[in-house]
Design an enzyme around this catalytic site. Sequence first.
Site, PDB file in Angstrom:
ATOM      1  N   CYS A 101       0.833  -1.203   0.000  1.00  0.00           N
ATOM      2  CA  CYS A 101       0.000   0.000   0.000  1.00  0.00           C
ATOM      3  C   CYS A 101       0.865   1.249   0.000  1.00  0.00           C
ATOM      4  CB  CYS A 101      -0.933  -0.009   1.208  1.00  0.00           C
ATOM      5  SG  CYS A 101      -2.089   1.380   1.272  1.00  0.00           S
ATOM      6  N   CYS A 194      -6.062  -4.279   6.994  1.00  0.00           N
ATOM      7  CA  CYS A 194      -7.216  -3.377   7.032  1.00  0.00           C
ATOM      8  C   CYS A 194      -8.403  -3.907   6.247  1.00  0.00           C
ATOM      9  CB  CYS A 194      -6.813  -1.989   6.528  1.00  0.00           C
ATOM     10  SG  CYS A 194      -6.481  -1.873   4.747  1.00  0.00           S
TER      11      CYS A 194
END
Length: 357
Positions: A101, A194
């Site tokens: 990410c 997440c």
Amino acid sequence: MRVLAAMSGGVDSAVAAARAVQAGHDVTGVHLALARNPQTYRTGARGCCTQEDSRDARRAADVLGIPFYVWDMADRFHADVVDDFVAEYAAGRTPNPCLRCNEKIKFAAVLDRAVALGFDAVVTGHHARLGPDGLLRRSVDEAKDQSYVLAVLTREQLDRSIFPLGDSTKAQVRQEAADRGLAVADKPDSHDICFIADGDTRGFLARRLGETPGDVVDASTGTVVGQHAGAYAYTVGQRRGLHLDRPAPDGRPRYVLSITPTTNTVTVGPAEALEVSTVRATRPVWTGGPRPGGPIECEVQLRAHGVVVPATVTVDAATLHADLRRPVRGVAAGQAIVAYRPDPAGDIVLAAATITD
């Protein structure tokens, strides 16, 4: 300087933005909407990227008196992070989605857009330091240090990054948030991955890859000692959840030694069989000054929050090779190896690469 503050809705990014304002920068806050369905990305204190997080980020921006926007990057996030995560497990590797990410979203897509809009840099709440020399260093808070997941950033990306929290502990950050009247001062940190808010990685992968039964094989005897519903559910070094039909002859526990997608086989064996002294990796990123012309003595970290071991490292344009001074267990392909140089002002990140074997 005109800077863009990435505001996740947590305490770290809020205080980072506040410090950027205090430093005299022209700050604009932005929240990244990464979930296609925002209600699916949090269970209790787990996960992130919900509408609640967006509202918390907006309230923090209001307290700081800065402009605030939401950027929808859900499709890019799913293509570059979620789909990559699934593909890596299907290939028998163990990815680090936070590292990906940072590499593909926060310091590529976001930074590229920020520069195109006229911003000079991106501010984030990562716990790491950029010294006056521009080199990436560990945070003073070793328990919260995130230099490992930032080590994939290029020199150009680091030159446009600001990490205001690297000289503070997490307790100090929370106290500052409270002193500044930021409502997120006591907000729990998100945990685990997440986009797997319930923490069930095996179930998440099974829903996307389906069940593919195969054999669990003992490395020493070559015999089948169990069955699995999908090799993607295992990672090197795993001990629990193996559900083996036959105990080891010596009664000792077994661990996952390797995963072979071509035969859909999981190989298990004793703990000492996990020990490795040599690591090879690909796609190296070198940011610790001039690239050396030969082997260097340094320290390496082989997974997030993993142990640090001394090593001799050789890096060229395509590969990184590390000879470890002492064996390490549970090294998994797909994870990152990060090389550090010890320094009185904080360990300096030299290079990062993706472990292949």
